[in-house]
Scaffold this motif. Structure first.
Motif, PDB file in Angstrom:
ATOM      1  N   LYS A  56       0.806  -1.227   0.000  1.00 39.71           N
ATOM      2  CA  LYS A  56       0.000   0.000   0.000  1.00 39.71           C
ATOM      3  C   LYS A  56       0.839   1.277   0.000  1.00 39.71           C
ATOM      4  O   LYS A  56       0.310   2.358   0.205  1.00 39.71           O
ATOM      5  CB  LYS A  56      -0.927  -0.002   1.219  1.00 39.71           C
ATOM      6  CG  LYS A  56      -1.930  -1.133   1.188  1.00 39.71           C
ATOM      7  CD  LYS A  56      -2.789  -1.121   2.428  1.00 39.71           C
ATOM      8  CE  LYS A  56      -3.673  -2.325   2.482  1.00 39.71           C
ATOM      9  NZ  LYS A  56      -4.976  -2.139   1.927  1.00 39.71           N
ATOM     10  N   ARG A  57       2.134   1.170  -0.225  1.00 39.47           N
ATOM     11  CA  ARG A  57       3.029   2.322  -0.130  1.00 39.47           C
ATOM     12  C   ARG A  57       2.632   3.484  -1.036  1.00 39.47           C
ATOM     13  O   ARG A  57       2.868   4.635  -0.699  1.00 39.47           O
ATOM     14  CB  ARG A  57       4.475   1.907  -0.389  1.00 39.47           C
ATOM     15  CG  ARG A  57       4.769   1.526  -1.822  1.00 39.47           C
ATOM     16  CD  ARG A  57       6.136   0.877  -1.977  1.00 39.47           C
ATOM     17  NE  ARG A  57       6.438   0.572  -3.355  1.00 39.47           N
ATOM     18  CZ  ARG A  57       5.938  -0.464  -4.025  1.00 39.47           C
ATOM     19  NH1 ARG A  57       5.103  -1.300  -3.429  1.00 39.47           N
ATOM     20  NH2 ARG A  57       6.266  -0.663  -5.291  1.00 39.47           N
ATOM     21  N   LYS A  58       2.027   3.196  -2.170  1.00 30.23           N
ATOM     22  CA  LYS A  58       1.640   4.251  -3.121  1.00 30.23           C
ATOM     23  C   LYS A  58       0.484   5.099  -2.579  1.00 30.23           C
ATOM     24  O   LYS A  58       0.280   6.217  -3.021  1.00 30.23           O
ATOM     25  CB  LYS A  58       1.232   3.645  -4.468  1.00 30.23           C
ATOM     26  CG  LYS A  58       2.314   2.822  -5.124  1.00 30.23           C
ATOM     27  CD  LYS A  58       3.307   3.677  -5.835  1.00 30.23           C
ATOM     28  CE  LYS A  58       4.243   2.797  -6.660  1.00 30.23           C
ATOM     29  NZ  LYS A  58       5.588   3.236  -6.680  1.00 30.23           N
ATOM     30  N   LYS A  59      -0.277   4.542  -1.624  1.00 32.03           N
ATOM     31  CA  LYS A  59      -1.416   5.264  -1.060  1.00 32.03           C
ATOM     32  C   LYS A  59      -0.995   6.299  -0.021  1.00 32.03           C
ATOM     33  O   LYS A  59      -1.792   7.153   0.342  1.00 32.03           O
ATOM     34  CB  LYS A  59      -2.409   4.292  -0.436  1.00 32.03           C
ATOM     35  CG  LYS A  59      -3.099   3.424  -1.469  1.00 32.03           C
ATOM     36  CD  LYS A  59      -4.140   2.543  -0.838  1.00 32.03           C
ATOM     37  CE  LYS A  59      -4.820   1.709  -1.916  1.00 32.03           C
ATOM     38  NZ  LYS A  59      -5.878   0.870  -1.379  1.00 32.03           N
ATOM     39  N   LEU A  60       0.237   6.220   0.466  1.00 31.62           N
ATOM     40  CA  LEU A  60       0.729   7.179   1.447  1.00 31.62           C
ATOM     41  C   LEU A  60       1.058   8.480   0.728  1.00 31.62           C
ATOM     42  O   LEU A  60       1.993   8.547  -0.052  1.00 31.62           O
ATOM     43  CB  LEU A  60       1.965   6.631   2.169  1.00 31.62           C
ATOM     44  CG  LEU A  60       2.586   7.549   3.214  1.00 31.62           C
ATOM     45  CD1 LEU A  60       1.623   7.792   4.371  1.00 31.62           C
ATOM     46  CD2 LEU A  60       3.885   6.932   3.739  1.00 31.62           C
ATOM     47  N   LYS A  61       0.276   9.490   0.987  1.00 31.00           N
ATOM     48  CA  LYS A  61       0.441  10.772   0.297  1.00 31.00           C
ATOM     49  C   LYS A  61       1.481  11.662   0.979  1.00 31.00           C
ATOM     50  O   LYS A  61       2.227  12.366   0.344  1.00 31.00           O
ATOM     51  CB  LYS A  61      -0.898  11.535   0.256  1.00 31.00           C
ATOM     52  CG  LYS A  61      -2.023  10.752  -0.397  1.00 31.00           C
ATOM     53  CD  LYS A  61      -1.935  10.797  -1.891  1.00 31.00           C
ATOM     54  CE  LYS A  61      -3.141  10.202  -2.554  1.00 31.00           C
ATOM     55  NZ  LYS A  61      -3.021   8.837  -2.962  1.00 31.00           N
ATOM     56  N   ASN A  62       1.506  11.624   2.308  1.00 26.60           N
ATOM     57  CA  ASN A  62       2.368  12.507   3.085  1.00 26.60           C
ATOM     58  C   ASN A  62       3.502  11.703   3.723  1.00 26.60           C
ATOM     59  O   ASN A  62       3.267  10.919   4.635  1.00 26.60           O
ATOM     60  CB  ASN A  62       1.524  13.208   4.155  1.00 26.60           C
ATOM     61  CG  ASN A  62       2.330  14.131   5.037  1.00 26.60           C
ATOM     62  OD1 ASN A  62       3.525  14.302   4.841  1.00 26.60           O
ATOM     63  ND2 ASN A  62       1.672  14.730   6.006  1.00 26.60           N
ATOM     64  N   GLU A  63       4.708  11.905   3.240  1.00 29.91           N
ATOM     65  CA  GLU A  63       5.875  11.174   3.765  1.00 29.91           C
ATOM     66  C   GLU A  63       6.092  11.437   5.260  1.00 29.91           C
ATOM     67  O   GLU A  63       6.641  10.604   5.959  1.00 29.91           O
ATOM     68  CB  GLU A  63       7.141  11.556   2.988  1.00 29.91           C
ATOM     69  CG  GLU A  63       7.189  10.991   1.586  1.00 29.91           C
ATOM     70  CD  GLU A  63       7.236   9.467   1.568  1.00 29.91           C
ATOM     71  OE1 GLU A  63       7.962   8.868   2.377  1.00 29.91           O
ATOM     72  OE2 GLU A  63       6.528   8.879   0.741  1.00 29.91           O
ATOM     73  N   GLN A  64       5.640  12.604   5.750  1.00 28.75           N
ATOM     74  CA  GLN A  64       5.806  12.934   7.172  1.00 28.75           C
ATOM     75  C   GLN A  64       4.961  12.009   8.052  1.00 28.75           C
ATOM     76  O   GLN A  64       5.229  11.868   9.239  1.00 28.75           O
ATOM     77  CB  GLN A  64       5.406  14.397   7.427  1.00 28.75           C
ATOM     78  CG  GLN A  64       6.156  15.420   6.597  1.00 28.75           C
ATOM     79  CD  GLN A  64       7.659  15.354   6.785  1.00 28.75           C
ATOM     80  OE1 GLN A  64       8.127  15.248   7.916  1.00 28.75           O
ATOM     81  NE2 GLN A  64       8.411  15.403   5.704  1.00 28.75           N
ATOM     82  N   ALA A  65       3.931  11.408   7.478  1.00 32.25           N
ATOM     83  CA  ALA A  65       3.020  10.549   8.231  1.00 32.25           C
ATOM     84  C   ALA A  65       3.443   9.082   8.180  1.00 32.25           C
ATOM     85  O   ALA A  65       2.682   8.211   8.597  1.00 32.25           O
ATOM     86  CB  ALA A  65       1.606  10.710   7.683  1.00 32.25           C
TER      87      ALA A  65
END
Length: 164
Positions: A56-65
């Motif tokens: 699901k890595r592509k679904k992470l929009k904010n790298e800070q999160a």
């Protein structure tokens, strides 16, 4: 950009992902162990969470999160495992449980009390006191307002007092 450069760029993204994941491994294991109380189950949950995160890595929009996103995934893996274990209780576990009840201690009483709580209260209490997270960090992980987390923490502690 030619195909070779694109492949190199993707490889770099993979390396960054796995470096970030490796940096959070200890924290993920500690959270999993606090839920599952078994080294083998905790390691398996970390492995499952790592796989889910990769998929699901592509679904992470904010790298800070990234960290809070991973913590949410490990909690979900642990909850899945706990639900699965409730459906299947081997005979040796029943004997082990009886033996544990005979040698009751404060820690066992605390674990039983935590297991009796609603998941939302248990998550907040465990992240606060087992992982030493702030209410703001917990709010970010559980994707809830900080006021809600404070309320759940207060209610969870009240329940613990009643159970103990």
């Amino acid at each position: 950009m030619n195909k070779a450069n694109t492949a190199d760029f993707t490889l770099t993204d993979e390396e960054v992902f796995f470096q970030q994941l490796a940096g959070e491994h200890r924290k993920l294991y500690a959270i999993a162990y606090s839920y599952l109380r078994s080294e083998a189950d905790a390691l398996e949950a970390v492995q499952e969470a790592s796989c889910r995160a990769w998929i699901k890595r592509k679904k992470l929009k904010n790298e800070q999160a990234f960290t809070s996103w991973l913590i949410r995934i490990i909690i979900n893996c642990c909850m899945d495992e706990l639900r699965r274990k409730k459906r299947v209780v081997p005979a040796e576990k029943l004997e082990e449980k009886e033996a544990q009840e005979m040698r009751s201690s404060d820690r066992l009483d605390l674990e039983r009390a935590l297991n009796r709580m609603k998941p939302k209260y248990r998550h907040v209490v465990m992240l606060k006191y087992y992982q030493d997270m702030t209410t703001a960090e917990i709010a970010k992980v559980l994707n809830k307002p900080e006021g809600t987390i404070k309320t759940w923490l207060r209610e969870g502690l009240k329940l613990l007092r009643n159970y103990l």
